[in-house]
Design an enzyme around this catalytic site. Sequence first.
Site, mmCIF file in Angstrom:
data_model
loop_
_atom_site.group_PDB
_atom_site.id
_atom_site.type_symbol
_atom_site.label_atom_id
_atom_site.label_comp_id
_atom_site.label_asym_id
_atom_site.label_seq_id
_atom_site.Cartn_x
_atom_site.Cartn_y
_atom_site.Cartn_z
ATOM 1 N N TRP A 162 -1.348 9.210 -4.726
ATOM 2 C CA TRP A 162 -1.195 10.306 -3.758
ATOM 3 C C TRP A 162 0.142 10.268 -3.047
ATOM 4 O O TRP A 162 0.505 11.220 -2.376
ATOM 5 C CB TRP A 162 -2.321 10.232 -2.707
ATOM 6 N N ASN A 163 0.895 9.143 -3.124
ATOM 7 C CA ASN A 163 2.028 9.019 -2.195
ATOM 8 C C ASN A 163 3.239 9.866 -2.580
ATOM 9 O O ASN A 163 4.062 10.167 -1.734
ATOM 10 C CB ASN A 163 2.387 7.545 -1.948
ATOM 11 N N ARG A 171 7.398 12.542 -13.361
ATOM 12 C CA ARG A 171 7.995 11.330 -13.948
ATOM 13 C C ARG A 171 7.264 10.940 -15.234
ATOM 14 O O ARG A 171 7.809 10.229 -16.074
ATOM 15 C CB ARG A 171 7.907 10.211 -12.900
ATOM 16 N N LYS A 186 -4.672 13.071 -14.572
ATOM 17 C CA LYS A 186 -5.661 12.909 -13.504
ATOM 18 C C LYS A 186 -4.907 12.594 -12.216
ATOM 19 O O LYS A 186 -4.438 11.479 -12.005
ATOM 20 C CB LYS A 186 -6.649 11.767 -13.809
ATOM 21 N N PRO A 187 -4.766 13.615 -11.340
ATOM 22 C CA PRO A 187 -4.043 13.364 -10.093
ATOM 23 C C PRO A 187 -4.928 12.587 -9.121
ATOM 24 O O PRO A 187 -6.134 12.462 -9.348
ATOM 25 C CB PRO A 187 -3.796 14.773 -9.550
ATOM 26 N N GLY A 244 -0.139 3.268 -9.631
ATOM 27 C CA GLY A 244 -1.097 3.025 -8.557
ATOM 28 C C GLY A 244 -1.128 1.545 -8.225
ATOM 29 O O GLY A 244 -0.164 0.821 -8.479
ATOM 30 N N GLU A 266 2.884 1.286 -13.589
ATOM 31 C CA GLU A 266 3.782 1.238 -12.415
ATOM 32 C C GLU A 266 2.897 0.856 -11.244
ATOM 33 O O GLU A 266 2.155 1.691 -10.722
ATOM 34 C CB GLU A 266 4.412 2.616 -12.179
ATOM 35 N N LEU A 267 2.963 -0.403 -10.832
ATOM 36 C CA LEU A 267 1.950 -0.915 -9.901
ATOM 37 C C LEU A 267 2.538 -1.220 -8.520
ATOM 38 O O LEU A 267 3.598 -0.745 -8.173
ATOM 39 C CB LEU A 267 1.280 -2.137 -10.537
ATOM 40 N N ARG A 294 10.222 5.719 4.699
ATOM 41 C CA ARG A 294 9.935 6.900 3.894
ATOM 42 C C ARG A 294 8.421 7.011 3.713
ATOM 43 O O ARG A 294 7.751 6.002 3.457
ATOM 44 C CB ARG A 294 10.638 6.810 2.546
ATOM 45 N N GLU A 397 0.865 -5.863 0.377
ATOM 46 C CA GLU A 397 1.622 -4.620 0.497
ATOM 47 C C GLU A 397 1.064 -3.899 1.739
ATOM 48 O O GLU A 397 -0.104 -3.519 1.758
ATOM 49 C CB GLU A 397 1.347 -3.807 -0.780
ATOM 50 N N GLU A 474 10.000 3.966 -16.024
ATOM 51 C CA GLU A 474 9.994 5.429 -15.978
ATOM 52 C C GLU A 474 11.355 5.892 -15.493
ATOM 53 O O GLU A 474 11.978 5.239 -14.656
ATOM 54 C CB GLU A 474 8.890 5.925 -15.042
HETATM 55 P P1 NAD Z 1 -4.910 3.506 -6.421
HETATM 56 O O1 NAD Z 1 -4.707 2.438 -7.425
HETATM 57 O O2 NAD Z 1 -6.046 3.370 -5.470
HETATM 58 O O3 NAD Z 1 -5.095 4.899 -7.120
HETATM 59 C C1 NAD Z 1 -4.165 5.395 -8.057
HETATM 60 C C2 NAD Z 1 -4.850 6.363 -8.979
HETATM 61 O O4 NAD Z 1 -5.820 5.651 -9.725
HETATM 62 C C3 NAD Z 1 -5.589 7.499 -8.271
HETATM 63 O O5 NAD Z 1 -5.435 8.660 -9.038
HETATM 64 C C4 NAD Z 1 -7.036 7.027 -8.315
HETATM 65 O O6 NAD Z 1 -7.963 8.078 -8.304
HETATM 66 C C5 NAD Z 1 -7.062 6.324 -9.654
HETATM 67 N N1 NAD Z 1 -8.139 5.340 -9.823
HETATM 68 C C6 NAD Z 1 -8.708 4.540 -8.903
HETATM 69 N N2 NAD Z 1 -9.673 3.784 -9.492
HETATM 70 C C7 NAD Z 1 -9.696 4.125 -10.804
HETATM 71 C C8 NAD Z 1 -10.458 3.701 -11.936
HETATM 72 N N3 NAD Z 1 -11.377 2.771 -11.837
HETATM 73 N N4 NAD Z 1 -10.181 4.264 -13.124
HETATM 74 C C9 NAD Z 1 -9.229 5.208 -13.245
HETATM 75 N N5 NAD Z 1 -8.480 5.649 -12.231
HETATM 76 C C10 NAD Z 1 -8.713 5.110 -11.025
HETATM 77 O O7 NAD Z 1 -3.531 3.645 -5.664
HETATM 78 P P2 NAD Z 1 -3.133 4.671 -4.527
HETATM 79 O O8 NAD Z 1 -3.764 4.206 -3.255
HETATM 80 O O9 NAD Z 1 -3.358 6.079 -4.958
HETATM 81 O O10 NAD Z 1 -1.555 4.457 -4.492
HETATM 82 C C11 NAD Z 1 -0.984 3.416 -3.832
HETATM 83 C C12 NAD Z 1 -0.595 2.303 -4.788
HETATM 84 O O11 NAD Z 1 0.230 2.831 -5.810
HETATM 85 C C13 NAD Z 1 0.238 1.245 -4.114
HETATM 86 O O12 NAD Z 1 -0.152 -0.023 -4.566
HETATM 87 C C14 NAD Z 1 1.657 1.566 -4.585
HETATM 88 O O13 NAD Z 1 2.538 0.476 -4.560
HETATM 89 C C15 NAD Z 1 1.394 2.049 -5.959
HETATM 90 N N6 NAD Z 1 2.510 2.863 -6.430
HETATM 91 C C16 NAD Z 1 3.324 2.338 -7.391
HETATM 92 C C17 NAD Z 1 4.405 3.067 -7.840
HETATM 93 C C18 NAD Z 1 5.323 2.494 -8.888
HETATM 94 O O14 NAD Z 1 6.073 3.257 -9.460
HETATM 95 N N7 NAD Z 1 5.292 1.207 -9.169
HETATM 96 C C19 NAD Z 1 4.650 4.341 -7.337
HETATM 97 C C20 NAD Z 1 3.797 4.854 -6.362
HETATM 98 C C21 NAD Z 1 2.718 4.096 -5.928
#
Ligand code: NAD
Length: 491
Positions: A162-163, A171, A186-187, A244, A266-267, A294, A397, A474
Amino acid sequence: MSAAHALPRHLADAVPTGLLVDGEWRPAAGGATFAVEDPATGQVLAEVADAGPADGLDALAAAHAAQPAWRTVAPRERAELLRAVFETLVARTEDLAALITAEGGKPIAESRAEVAYAAEFVRWYSEQAVRINGLTRTAPSGTNRQIVLRRPVGPAFLITPWNFPIAMITRKVAPALAAGCAVVVKPSELTPLTTGVFAEIVRAELERRELPTGVVNVVPTSAAGALTEPLLADPRLRKLSFTGSTEVGRVLLRGAAQNVLRTSMELGGNAPFLVFDDADVPAAVEGAVAAKMRNSGQTCVAANRFLVHERVAAEFTAGLTEAFGRLVVGPGADPATTVGPLIEERAAARVAEVVQQAVDGGARVTVGGDRPSGPGSFYRPTVLTGVDPGARAVREEIFGPVAPVVTFGSEDEGLDLANSTDFGLVAYAYTRDVDRAFRVAERVDAGMVGLNRGMVSDASAPFGGVKQSGIGREGGEAGIEEYLESVYVAL
Ligand code: NAD
């Protein structure tokens, strides 16, 4: 279906709230919906179709069916499609920025910057679509030729956070389409509205050009795991790209093992921000604000730990305290705001907990340290000094507007502290010594290094991490490789 509730009328009419499957917007199979909220007010912005496992499989079937036609579309045509999408994104900046702020909470100026950043990926891959190169050479033995052909990996499943509700999508979608892959997106369930507008821009452009509209499918859902599992088990899927948290990334990697999918991950990060004793301290303070604040600290590249040489720690902390004190906390739609709300109440409560734990362990708050009264998931910009290196604020984090400062005495000690984490996405370092700058870049465990800069992201550069921050890159030339296979032909 279109959005209602608290969105301005002109936006509500423009936001598709269904699922995009095989070129058609439609409700979820069971008719379910879920609510999207404004984090600045808690108000419901729209109800969005809630895809279930059957909808996810329909979307995969559509991508799979569109794949053979898409891979044979001329690279130039793929490039021109992307170029047109880029131009529409730029032209629609204001609408898209307003939506990002409404569902994600970002200050409006940052939302506009996100649209520009997102559009750059589309422009960059419109340019790369016609530059997918193979290889040909004589084998070292001289007995034959070696030819390497490139071809799209096949239908790709793209999961985004979501961020950055639009940049994390472009990307992935832009290089996938440029390479010739059909996609299912899947957003995040917290920010599906911006994705809807982006997807409609692509769908309309595909239709106008009489290209297969099933190439881009979108399935928002409130049950990500349930929708994902059958897709990962389905042999029609060939690629998973995820942005995520590391925790969810691990679950997805296990799922992707079943069919040995190509994966890009990308974690999460835990970025060190090193300030050496020869740094330009006012410049480091300015860079620190950019690297930390940011999206209210909710970026994967947010500086998480400020590691400052003990000789400049007092000056740096005083400067950062003053700079954070000047920031304006408020709703993102107010142009005076520089720090918006956190994404949801839970996130603000977690940040409060992390700060409390640091304070209980002996840290001192020099500015902030609390939540403003009133509605919305806000947290005030906060600087913590004297933080125990074992505190959660340093190990985890933070994902909020909190800067813990830890001091060090030598370059080796600073680098050891920087590397004492399982993550390795980005590192920042401020120093005037060019030899030291290179030593840091060579020794720090990170996929990206910002030297005397608080910002590294650029659509034309390879973005990604080492260690538990991810797999793959990416952006740049590398980003399209994630969607291509090599086929070696001996002749
Ligand atoms: P999240 O891992 O909770 O969710 C990310 C996505 O995964 C969402 O679309 C969510 O619905 C989905 N998801 C959650 N559980 C799932 C499952 N079991 N199966 C399939 N999909 C599932 O992360 P978030 O809170 O949305 O985003 C924040 C995290 O993302 C932070 O850790 C941040 O560092 C990371 N992030 C990394 C990058 C990068 O490029 N490395 C960029 C942006 C954000």
